[in-house]
Design an enzyme around this catalytic site. Structure first.
Site, PDB file in Angstrom:
ATOM      1  N   LYS A   1       0.737  -1.104  -0.130  1.00  0.00           N
ATOM      2  CA  LYS A   1       0.104   0.009  -0.092  1.00  0.00           C
ATOM      3  C   LYS A   1       0.866   1.227  -0.013  1.00  0.00           C
ATOM      4  O   LYS A   1       1.638   1.427   1.094  1.00  0.00           O
ATOM      5  CB  LYS A   1      -0.823   0.115   1.254  1.00  0.00           C
ATOM      6  CG  LYS A   1      -2.010  -1.033   1.040  1.00  0.00           C
ATOM      7  CD  LYS A   1      -2.951  -0.737   0.198  1.00  0.00           C
ATOM      8  CE  LYS A   1      -4.039  -1.953   0.244  1.00  0.00           C
ATOM      9  NZ  LYS A   1      -5.295  -1.636  -0.577  1.00  0.00           N
TER      10      LYS A   1
ATOM     11  N   ASP B   1      -0.191  -0.805  -4.681  1.00  0.00           N
ATOM     12  CA  ASP B   1      -1.825  -0.109  -4.725  1.00  0.00           C
ATOM     13  C   ASP B   1      -1.626   1.183  -4.115  1.00  0.00           C
ATOM     14  O   ASP B   1      -1.296   1.464  -3.035  1.00  0.00           O
ATOM     15  CB  ASP B   1      -2.634  -1.031  -3.871  1.00  0.00           C
ATOM     16  CG  ASP B   1      -3.838  -0.699  -3.864  1.00  0.00           C
ATOM     17  OD1 ASP B   1      -4.141   0.287  -4.592  1.00  0.00           O
ATOM     18  OD2 ASP B   1      -4.676  -1.184  -3.403  1.00  0.00           O
TER      19      ASP B   1
ATOM     20  N   GLU C   1      -1.743  -0.429  -9.125  1.00  0.00           N
ATOM     21  CA  GLU C   1      -3.296  -0.523  -9.175  1.00  0.00           C
ATOM     22  C   GLU C   1      -3.508   0.794  -8.683  1.00  0.00           C
ATOM     23  O   GLU C   1      -3.099   1.639  -7.726  1.00  0.00           O
ATOM     24  CB  GLU C   1      -3.473  -1.678  -7.746  1.00  0.00           C
ATOM     25  CG  GLU C   1      -4.978  -2.017  -7.783  1.00  0.00           C
ATOM     26  CD  GLU C   1      -5.121  -2.923  -6.850  1.00  0.00           C
ATOM     27  OE1 GLU C   1      -6.215  -2.997  -6.302  1.00  0.00           O
ATOM     28  OE2 GLU C   1      -4.302  -3.809  -6.292  1.00  0.00           O
TER      29      GLU C   1
ATOM     30  N   ASP D   1      -9.017  -0.160 -10.119  1.00  0.00           N
ATOM     31  CA  ASP D   1      -9.679  -0.622  -8.873  1.00  0.00           C
ATOM     32  C   ASP D   1     -10.984   0.091  -8.565  1.00  0.00           C
ATOM     33  O   ASP D   1     -12.046  -0.187  -9.006  1.00  0.00           O
ATOM     34  CB  ASP D   1      -8.849  -0.709  -7.874  1.00  0.00           C
ATOM     35  CG  ASP D   1      -9.476  -1.453  -6.320  1.00  0.00           C
ATOM     36  OD1 ASP D   1     -10.688  -1.770  -6.578  1.00  0.00           O
ATOM     37  OD2 ASP D   1      -8.901  -1.538  -5.412  1.00  0.00           O
TER      38      ASP D   1
ATOM     39  N   LYS E   1     -13.766  -6.875  -7.328  1.00  0.00           N
ATOM     40  CA  LYS E   1     -14.148  -7.096  -5.997  1.00  0.00           C
ATOM     41  C   LYS E   1     -15.755  -7.434  -5.991  1.00  0.00           C
ATOM     42  O   LYS E   1     -16.467  -6.586  -6.493  1.00  0.00           O
ATOM     43  CB  LYS E   1     -13.671  -6.223  -5.077  1.00  0.00           C
ATOM     44  CG  LYS E   1     -12.230  -6.136  -4.963  1.00  0.00           C
ATOM     45  CD  LYS E   1     -11.748  -4.740  -4.221  1.00  0.00           C
ATOM     46  CE  LYS E   1     -10.477  -4.653  -4.404  1.00  0.00           C
ATOM     47  NZ  LYS E   1      -9.921  -3.412  -3.519  1.00  0.00           N
TER      48      LYS E   1
ATOM     49  N   CYS F   1     -10.333  -8.309  -2.940  1.00  0.00           N
ATOM     50  CA  CYS F   1     -10.916  -8.163  -1.561  1.00  0.00           C
ATOM     51  C   CYS F   1     -10.962  -7.028  -0.848  1.00  0.00           C
ATOM     52  O   CYS F   1      -9.991  -6.252  -0.873  1.00  0.00           O
ATOM     53  CB  CYS F   1     -10.911  -9.552  -0.981  1.00  0.00           C
ATOM     54  SG  CYS F   1      -9.435  -9.699  -0.033  1.00  0.00           S
TER      55      CYS F   1
ATOM     56  N   ASP G   1      -5.624 -11.597  -5.344  1.00  0.00           N
ATOM     57  CA  ASP G   1      -5.655 -10.891  -3.640  1.00  0.00           C
ATOM     58  C   ASP G   1      -6.638 -11.256  -2.933  1.00  0.00           C
ATOM     59  O   ASP G   1      -7.417 -10.382  -2.855  1.00  0.00           O
ATOM     60  CB  ASP G   1      -5.108  -9.445  -3.983  1.00  0.00           C
ATOM     61  CG  ASP G   1      -4.983  -8.517  -3.010  1.00  0.00           C
ATOM     62  OD1 ASP G   1      -4.653  -9.053  -1.980  1.00  0.00           O
ATOM     63  OD2 ASP G   1      -5.163  -7.289  -2.976  1.00  0.00           O
TER      64      ASP G   1
END
Length: 320
Positions: free
Chosen positions: A143, A168, A194, A217, A239, A267, A289
């Site tokens: 992250k 991400d 991402e 995303d 997701k 998720c 993921d």
């Protein structure tokens, strides 16, 4: 009968992204009981999409108790509420007919998958230590999304020199930032970036040189807006809490493949019950993921089985 309850699962450690931190996963659990059979589903309301435990509960309780899966797709918008109910209806139908969900859906029997493991946003030193602890995992997701991300990424690469890395940014960068660091991302062996930009600003990605594949995303929810992402993204992250359930997730996957997009299945931070239906969508995905339970200190009574980064399909006692 449709029942809704709120459950809380403690996290193994603080989980931080560019939008904030949390110490627990708060989820909505739904059960559908008809003719002596009960199906289960779970969702994670997400404030980024205007959702809360109460708003999602209100949505679920607004539908007729005898609603069908087909009717549900029109009755509720894509999102967490529809996801929990859609998955509960799939589970109920499978139990009622005595056949697994994958067979009802007309797809292949699921097998084990290798999932990414997520490292939350922290100082470079702490992220290096976290990466070193997980260095045996083949795929790490980190992250980022701050002005000081490259030291963090370099630290993770030092800690886990052999792992593939997904970055991400959670909408945290501006286009200038992304273009400035893209070459370094490639140099450090990043496999995928991402959601580098806010969803409202992703037109800036159209036509730029791609040194690393870019994944949508927050910009990708359902099949309805998929074609608008052509030229901006190479991969989409499916997701179930965004698609509004397994039904639309399977549709989105099929259309994404036909349009030439790569597929990642991800998720929210939830329990094994939330991951179980996503395991069906993740079969054959380019990136998986589904590490939510690995981030928890506690889980469902019959959890998914993880062996390192390999996750097995759910037992019928959990879902499906």
């Amino acid at each position: 009968m449709i029942r809704v309850q709120h459950d809380t699962f403690k996290l193994a450690q603080v989980f931080t992204i560019s939008r904030g931190s949390r110490t627990e996963a708060k989820v909505v659990t739904v059960s559908v009981e008809r003719d002596g059979m009960k199906g289960w589903g779970e969702c994670v309301p997400y404030a980024r999409y205007g959702e809360s435990l109460d708003s999602v509960t209100d949505q679920i309780e607004s539908v007729p108790v005898d609603i069908t899966r087909a009717e549900l797709q029109e009755a509720l918008p894509a999102g967490a509420a529809r996801n929990a109910l859609d998955c509960a209806l799939w589970d109920w139908e499978a139990k009622s007919k005595g056949v697994p969900v994958w067979e009802l859906a007309g797809i292949a029997k699921p097998g084990s998958l290798t999932t990414a493991y997520t490292l939350s946003l922290d100082t470079p030193e702490n992220m290096r230590a976290a990466a070193a602890k997980q260095a045996a995992r083949p795929l790490l997701k980190i992250k980022l999304g701050t002005p000081e991300d490259l030291p963090r990424l370099r630290a993770v690469r030092e800690g886990a020199p052999k792992s593939r890395i997904i970055v991400d940014a959670n909408e945290g960068w501006e286009i200038e930032t992304f273009l400035d660091i893209q070459a370094e991302l490639k140099h450090l062996g990043v496999a995928l970036v991402e959601q580098p930009l806010p969803a409202a600003a992703d037109e800036a990605l159209a036509g730029i040189e791609r040194l690393v594949p870019i994944c949508a995303d927050e910009s990708c929810h359902t099949s309805e807006g998929l074609l608008d992402l052509r030229g901006k993204y190479d991969v989409i992250n499916i997701k179930l809490d965004k698609t509004g359930g397994l039904t639309e997730a399977l549709r989105l996957r099929a259309i994404a493949h036909s349009e030439g997009f790569g597929v990642m299945v991800g998720c929210m931070v939830g329990s094994s019950l939330a991951m179980a239906p996503a395991m069906l969508v993740a079969q054959g995905a380019d990136y998986v993921d589904l590490d939510g339970p690995l981030l928890l200190a506690e889980d469902r009574d019959v959890p998914l089985r993880y062996d390192g980064s390999e996750v097995s399909p759910p037992e019928p006692a959990l879902w499906g």
